[in-house]
Design a protein around this motif. Sequence first.
Motif, mmCIF file in Angstrom:
data_model
loop_
_atom_site.group_PDB
_atom_site.id
_atom_site.type_symbol
_atom_site.label_atom_id
_atom_site.label_comp_id
_atom_site.label_asym_id
_atom_site.label_seq_id
_atom_site.Cartn_x
_atom_site.Cartn_y
_atom_site.Cartn_z
ATOM 1 N N ARG A 48 -1.137 0.033 -5.061
ATOM 2 C CA ARG A 48 -2.045 -0.107 -3.833
ATOM 3 C C ARG A 48 -3.610 0.055 -4.394
ATOM 4 O O ARG A 48 -4.356 -0.794 -4.103
ATOM 5 C CB ARG A 48 -1.926 1.153 -2.706
ATOM 6 C CG ARG A 48 -3.085 1.308 -2.005
ATOM 7 C CD ARG A 48 -2.939 2.354 -0.892
ATOM 8 N NE ARG A 48 -3.311 3.619 -1.352
ATOM 9 C CZ ARG A 48 -2.498 4.704 -1.728
ATOM 10 N NH1 ARG A 48 -1.261 4.599 -1.395
ATOM 11 N NH2 ARG A 48 -3.033 6.001 -2.205
ATOM 12 N N VAL A 49 -3.792 0.960 -5.291
ATOM 13 C CA VAL A 49 -5.093 0.996 -6.193
ATOM 14 C C VAL A 49 -5.143 -0.026 -7.410
ATOM 15 O O VAL A 49 -5.995 -0.629 -7.455
ATOM 16 C CB VAL A 49 -5.493 2.444 -6.578
ATOM 17 C CG1 VAL A 49 -6.761 2.467 -6.730
ATOM 18 C CG2 VAL A 49 -5.177 3.455 -5.434
ATOM 19 N N GLY A 50 -3.913 -0.114 -8.088
ATOM 20 C CA GLY A 50 -4.030 -0.915 -9.228
ATOM 21 C C GLY A 50 -4.212 -2.331 -8.964
ATOM 22 O O GLY A 50 -4.866 -3.019 -10.095
ATOM 23 N N SER B 215 5.783 8.207 -2.713
ATOM 24 C CA SER B 215 4.760 7.204 -2.890
ATOM 25 C C SER B 215 3.883 7.501 -3.851
ATOM 26 O O SER B 215 2.968 6.734 -4.095
ATOM 27 C CB SER B 215 4.383 7.167 -1.320
ATOM 28 O OG SER B 215 3.788 8.331 -0.812
ATOM 29 N N HIS C 159 6.297 0.943 -7.212
ATOM 30 C CA HIS C 159 7.568 1.469 -6.405
ATOM 31 C C HIS C 159 8.582 0.292 -6.617
ATOM 32 O O HIS C 159 9.903 0.431 -6.553
ATOM 33 C CB HIS C 159 7.417 1.973 -4.886
ATOM 34 C CG HIS C 159 8.372 2.521 -4.434
ATOM 35 N ND1 HIS C 159 9.040 3.819 -4.446
ATOM 36 C CD2 HIS C 159 9.405 2.092 -3.340
ATOM 37 C CE1 HIS C 159 9.913 3.906 -3.795
ATOM 38 N NE2 HIS C 159 10.042 3.064 -3.066
ATOM 39 N N GLY D 242 0.878 -1.203 0.044
ATOM 40 C CA GLY D 242 -0.144 0.159 -0.140
ATOM 41 C C GLY D 242 0.709 1.306 -0.037
ATOM 42 O O GLY D 242 0.289 2.334 -0.100
ATOM 43 N N PHE D 243 2.017 1.175 -0.126
ATOM 44 C CA PHE D 243 2.878 2.211 0.011
ATOM 45 C C PHE D 243 2.630 3.385 -1.099
ATOM 46 O O PHE D 243 2.579 4.530 -1.042
ATOM 47 C CB PHE D 243 4.436 2.074 0.129
ATOM 48 C CG PHE D 243 5.409 3.231 -0.282
ATOM 49 C CD1 PHE D 243 5.709 3.902 1.019
ATOM 50 C CD2 PHE D 243 5.965 3.426 -1.469
ATOM 51 C CE1 PHE D 243 6.785 4.973 0.861
ATOM 52 C CE2 PHE D 243 6.884 4.594 -1.546
ATOM 53 C CZ PHE D 243 7.036 5.398 -0.362
ATOM 54 N N CYS D 244 2.702 2.665 -2.474
ATOM 55 C CA CYS D 244 2.521 3.637 -3.494
ATOM 56 C C CYS D 244 1.130 3.402 -4.132
ATOM 57 O O CYS D 244 0.549 2.454 -4.234
ATOM 58 C CB CYS D 244 3.679 3.483 -4.642
ATOM 59 S SG CYS D 244 3.495 1.922 -5.528
ATOM 60 N N THR D 245 0.978 4.394 -4.931
ATOM 61 C CA THR D 245 -0.620 4.523 -5.479
ATOM 62 C C THR D 245 -0.936 3.641 -6.501
ATOM 63 O O THR D 245 -1.842 3.039 -6.486
ATOM 64 C CB THR D 245 -0.811 5.917 -6.105
ATOM 65 O OG1 THR D 245 -0.226 6.980 -5.150
ATOM 66 C CG2 THR D 245 -2.292 6.339 -6.372
ATOM 67 N N PRO D 246 0.315 3.408 -7.553
ATOM 68 C CA PRO D 246 0.102 2.441 -8.679
ATOM 69 C C PRO D 246 -0.388 1.068 -8.159
ATOM 70 O O PRO D 246 -1.325 0.334 -8.424
ATOM 71 C CB PRO D 246 1.134 2.531 -9.722
ATOM 72 C CG PRO D 246 1.936 3.746 -9.096
ATOM 73 C CD PRO D 246 1.534 4.012 -7.893
ATOM 74 N N LYS E 287 3.976 8.736 -6.705
ATOM 75 C CA LYS E 287 4.229 8.272 -8.269
ATOM 76 C C LYS E 287 3.599 9.484 -9.148
ATOM 77 O O LYS E 287 3.791 9.174 -10.270
ATOM 78 C CB LYS E 287 3.826 7.129 -8.396
ATOM 79 C CG LYS E 287 4.411 6.213 -7.336
ATOM 80 C CD LYS E 287 5.725 5.905 -7.462
ATOM 81 C CE LYS E 287 6.516 5.169 -6.477
ATOM 82 N NZ LYS E 287 7.910 5.521 -6.324
ATOM 83 N N LEU F 175 -0.070 0.337 -16.104
ATOM 84 C CA LEU F 175 0.173 1.333 -14.930
ATOM 85 C C LEU F 175 0.906 0.661 -13.780
ATOM 86 O O LEU F 175 2.064 1.245 -13.400
ATOM 87 C CB LEU F 175 -0.995 1.907 -14.355
ATOM 88 C CG LEU F 175 -1.889 2.980 -15.280
ATOM 89 C CD1 LEU F 175 -3.152 3.418 -14.665
ATOM 90 C CD2 LEU F 175 -1.005 4.151 -15.359
ATOM 91 N N LYS G 149 -4.746 0.235 3.639
ATOM 92 C CA LYS G 149 -3.763 1.284 4.334
ATOM 93 C C LYS G 149 -4.638 2.361 4.906
ATOM 94 O O LYS G 149 -5.619 2.958 4.061
ATOM 95 C CB LYS G 149 -2.880 1.724 3.224
ATOM 96 C CG LYS G 149 -1.852 2.674 3.547
ATOM 97 C CD LYS G 149 -0.941 3.012 2.694
ATOM 98 C CE LYS G 149 0.050 4.164 2.934
ATOM 99 N NZ LYS G 149 1.039 4.587 1.890
ATOM 100 N N GLY H 38 -2.004 -2.550 1.824
ATOM 101 C CA GLY H 38 -2.450 -2.595 0.517
ATOM 102 C C GLY H 38 -3.476 -1.536 0.688
ATOM 103 O O GLY H 38 -3.586 -0.485 1.226
ATOM 104 N N TYR I 118 4.769 1.925 -13.005
ATOM 105 C CA TYR I 118 4.968 3.095 -12.228
ATOM 106 C C TYR I 118 5.074 2.447 -10.706
ATOM 107 O O TYR I 118 5.089 3.348 -9.738
ATOM 108 C CB TYR I 118 3.714 4.178 -12.230
ATOM 109 C CG TYR I 118 3.917 4.685 -13.395
ATOM 110 C CD1 TYR I 118 4.759 5.678 -13.937
ATOM 111 C CD2 TYR I 118 3.029 4.282 -14.848
ATOM 112 C CE1 TYR I 118 4.910 6.535 -14.984
ATOM 113 C CE2 TYR I 118 3.153 4.923 -16.006
ATOM 114 C CZ TYR I 118 4.258 5.942 -16.093
ATOM 115 O OH TYR I 118 4.346 6.402 -17.255
#
Lengths: 161, 235
Positions: free
Chosen positions: A61-63, B44, A99, A55-59, B46, A93, B172, B169, A97
Motif C-alpha cells: 500500500r505504502v511501498g 495485513s 502479502h 491496499g491490504f498490506c502495509t508494504p 506485516k 521491502l 484505502k 491502495g 514483505y
Amino acid sequence: MGGPSGTFITVEESHRLLAYEDLATGGSFIVFNNSRSIFQIVKNFTDFFAHESCGFCTPCRVGTSLLQKQLDKIVLGHGSAGDVVELERIAGLLRQYSHCGLGQTAANPVLTTLERYPELYQQQLKKISYEPGFDLDAALQVARQMAGRNDAAAHLQQVEE
Amino acid sequence: MANLTIDGQVVGFEPGQTIMEAATAAGIYIPHLCHKPGYTPHGSCKLCSVKVNGRVCSACTFPAADGQQVISQSAELQQDRRHITQLLFVEGNHFCPSCEKTGQCQLQAVAYELKMHDNHFPQFYPQRALDASHPDIVLDHNRCIFCNLCVRASREKDGKNVFGISGRGIHKHLIVNSESGLLKDTQLTVDDAAAHVCPTGAILIRNTAYHVPIGQRLFDHQPISEVSLEHDHGQ
C-alpha cells in the motif's frame, strides 16, 4: 517479458529461453525499439502498480506509492547520491514483505532495469551530495504571483524588513 | 506435543495454533499491530513477518508445524520491521508529542521497541478528516493504520458492524457504517470493544485524555515486548 511484473531484458539477452527455468511468462511479451525511453517505460509500469495496489498490506500500500515518488524524483532530475540506494531499499521491502504476488513483483520494472542499466540511473543523478525532494522556486511560484514579485530574493528581503 | 524452533529456541505448540500463538505462549515477543489475541487474524500490517524455513511469512496467520525453523530476531528482520513501521508513520499524520494517546499507543511503542529514530521516508501529509460528531467518542482518521481491529471488534465482539474499510491502495480508508457516515448516527457506545481496541490514537474516548498523566502511562516504564506478553499470555 511477462508484462509489467516480469523481467526487462536487453538485445544482448535474446538467446534466453521462454521457460519456467529461465524467463517465465504467462504469454505476454512486449518489444520496445530504441526510440523508447527506458525511464518512461519503468515509470508507466510503476504508476500502474501504485494504482493497482489493493491496499491490504502495509508494504505494498505504502511501498508502491513511495517507489513511484522516489522514481519520479530521479527521473525528473532531482535525485542525488544515495537516491538509487533508497530506490532499491523500497523495492526490496515491496518484494520481500508484500502479502501477494502483485506487491512482490511490483518493483520488478525498477529492479530489472537497475540491474541492466545501472549507469542510466547514475547519469540521472545530480553531482551533489544532497538534493532536496522539492524545488523551492516551483513551490514559491504561486506566492510570488500573488505578491506581484518574481525576483529570486523576494523572501530574503521580507526577512530583513 | 509438536515442536518448532524460534531463533534456535525449541517451542512446543498445540495443533491449530499459529506461529504467533506458539511464540506468545512460550514468552517470545514478535512485534505486531493488527494482531490481537481473541480476534480473527488479519495479517495485513506485516510487522510480524518472520522467516519460516527460509521463506517470509506473517507469524500471526501462519500455522505452526512440527520441525519448523523460524527466525524472528535477525538484524535483517528487525531493520525491515523498522522500515515497515516507518511506512505506517509517513502514510498518515502521526505526531506523538501532540497526541493524547502518547505513552499508551502501540504504534509509538513498537517504534521505540524497534529503535526507530526518524521517519526515514518522505511524509505523505494526507488530508484526512476528524469525526467529532459522537458525544463520547472521537474518530481521528489522521492516525488510522488500517489494522482492521475496530472493524473486527464491532462485528465479532459487539455484534454491531459500525466500522468498515473502503477504497483501494493508498486511498484505502476507514469508514463508518451509517447513512451520514458519521459516528453519532451509529450504535457505537463507550462500552463497546470497538471503542477501546484501537492500537493508535484514531479512536479516542472523550474526557479521559489526561486522567493518566504522561510519565505514568502503560509504555512509559515498560517496553511493549513485556506489556504484550503479560497481556496476551495464555489467551
